[in-house]
Enzyme design. Structure first.
Site, PDB file in Angstrom:
ATOM      1  N   LYS A   1      51.134  36.415  39.820  1.00 13.82           N
ATOM      2  CA  LYS A   1      49.819  35.743  39.855  1.00 13.82           C
ATOM      3  C   LYS A   1      49.924  34.372  39.195  1.00 13.82           C
ATOM      4  O   LYS A   1      49.343  33.395  39.680  1.00 13.82           O
ATOM      5  CB  LYS A   1      48.752  36.622  39.185  1.00 13.82           C
ATOM      6  CG  LYS A   1      48.405  37.836  40.057  1.00 13.82           C
ATOM      7  CD  LYS A   1      47.589  38.902  39.340  1.00 13.82           C
ATOM      8  CE  LYS A   1      47.522  40.170  40.203  1.00 13.82           C
ATOM      9  NZ  LYS A   1      46.869  41.301  39.539  1.00 13.82           N
TER      10      LYS A   1
ATOM     11  N   ASP B   1      38.627  39.751  40.383  1.00 10.69           N
ATOM     12  CA  ASP B   1      39.097  40.938  41.108  1.00 10.69           C
ATOM     13  C   ASP B   1      38.005  41.559  41.979  1.00 10.69           C
ATOM     14  O   ASP B   1      38.300  42.388  42.840  1.00 10.69           O
ATOM     15  CB  ASP B   1      39.559  42.010  40.106  1.00 10.69           C
ATOM     16  CG  ASP B   1      41.034  41.889  39.756  1.00 10.69           C
ATOM     17  OD1 ASP B   1      41.817  41.494  40.634  1.00 10.69           O
ATOM     18  OD2 ASP B   1      41.393  42.203  38.602  1.00 10.69           O
TER      19      ASP B   1
ATOM     20  N   GLN C   1      44.606  43.247  33.875  1.00  7.19           N
ATOM     21  CA  GLN C   1      45.546  43.957  34.733  1.00  7.19           C
ATOM     22  C   GLN C   1      45.463  45.465  34.497  1.00  7.19           C
ATOM     23  O   GLN C   1      45.555  45.927  33.360  1.00  7.19           O
ATOM     24  CB  GLN C   1      46.979  43.432  34.469  1.00  7.19           C
ATOM     25  CG  GLN C   1      48.027  44.023  35.386  1.00  7.19           C
ATOM     26  CD  GLN C   1      47.830  43.636  36.853  1.00  7.19           C
ATOM     27  OE1 GLN C   1      47.631  42.478  37.185  1.00  7.19           O
ATOM     28  NE2 GLN C   1      47.863  44.632  37.738  1.00  7.19           N
TER      29      GLN C   1
END
Ligand code: NAD
Length: 294
Positions: A52, A119, A96
């Site tokens: 990322k 997200d 995460q």
């Protein structure tokens, strides 16, 4: 048969985003900034975060990785989230997953300001998506739709079967494909671990999306001739010949299934790169949405 090249499509998306960021910089605006909270030292999570960060560099975004020890308490993590919510230099951030067992993932997801929820996991964004309102969509399902669109896969009136009902892939991709929109307008069936006649159902699929995490689970006899196969699964399987001692496997028996289908995504190089490109798309969108509200 077409092997869908997610790596190539993802690179095209990053290039477009980078051109947008160049324009922002020319206008004297601040670079979009993604933060990533990484708890513990799970090797797969470290790889995801590294990828990322690399994608941020390619898009011209700035990025920060906030590392926390595996034994961090839920309160400490929530404090960090409050800080990130308040930081005007951070346009969006991820925490995460998975998180260590002492931390409730859902509590963490709900603590994230939905206006920074890159997200798309916050209930506000999930709810907006469910009723077809604009907002941030979860990265993997959105990436799948981008691939279907880019490869001209017709979805209207097609029967899409999704195997897997997770909050991050199975359910949201079903939600998006059933919507009165394009890509969408599918008839969708969701299958899961308690589905009893799986093969009978998957054989009816024009589009089969598999997100279960069981290597090579979908075999050729489960697939209709000419179907479109989207393999979301990524599992590490022991492989003595691979330099790291493992290789990545999808949920689909690619070699045999590819002979029967019209389109198929490989693993790696299919949905994986699109998830990250879609996350980058979300960061730019959050930045633009939040700028518009100032
Ligand atoms: P999850 O573990 O949360 O959910 C798995 C789902 O599969 C469950 O809903 C379960 O009901 C279903 N399932 C399990 N075994 C089954 C069986 N035998 N028959 C039918 N259904 C079964 O998984 P997830 O988070 O959605 O991830 C699924 C896979 O996708 C994993 O391999 C994960 O690593 C991968 N993944 C990839 C990306 C990407 O970017 N490519 C993104 C997210 C997840």
């Amino acid at each position: 048969m077409v092997v869908i090249d997610g790596k190539k499509v993802a690179a095209e998306i990053r290039k477009k985003i980078s051109a947008e960021v160049d324009k922002m910089i020319l206008r004297g605006e601040r670079r979009p900034h993604l933060a990533a909270v990484l708890v513990g030292d799970n090797p797969a999570s470290q790889t995801y975060v590294r990828n990322k960060v690399r994608a941020c560099d390619e898009c011209g975004f700035s990025s920060t990785v906030v590392r926390m020890k595996a034994d961090v308490s839920e309160d400490e993590l929530l404090e960090k989230i409050t800080e990130l919510n308040a930081n005007p230099e951070v346009d969006g951030y991820i925490v995460q997953l998975p998180l260590p067992p002492q931390i409730c993932e859902q509590r963490v997801i709900e603590a994230i300001d939905y206006r920074k929820d890159v997200d798309g996991f916050h209930p506000m964004n999930v709810g907006r998506m469910s009723i077809g309102l604009p907002g941030i969509k979860p990265a993997t399902p959105q990436g799948i739709l981008m691939l279907l669109e880019r490869y001209g896969v017709e979805t209207q009136g097609k029967h899409c079967v999704v195997i897997g009902r997770s909050n991050i892939v199975g359910r949201p991709v079903a939600t998006l494909l059933v919507q009165k929109a394009l890509p969408g307008n599918c008839t969708v069936t969701i299958c899961h671990s308690a589905t009893s006649n799986l093969k009978e159902i998957t054989r009816l699929a024009d589009i089969l999306i598999v997100a279960i995490g069981v290597p090579h689970f979908v075999t050729a006899d489960m697939v209709k001739d000419g179907a479109v196969i989207i393999d979301v699964g990524i599992s590490r399987v022991e492989d003595g010949d691979a330099p790291r001692g493992y290789s990545l496997a999808g949920d689909v028996d690619f070699e045999n299934v590819k002979e029967k289908c019209s389109h198929i995504t490989p693993v790696p190089g299919g949905v994986g790169p699109m998830t990250i490109a879609s996350l980058m798309t979300n960061l730019l969108k959050l930045r633009q949405m939040n700028d518009n509200q100032k």
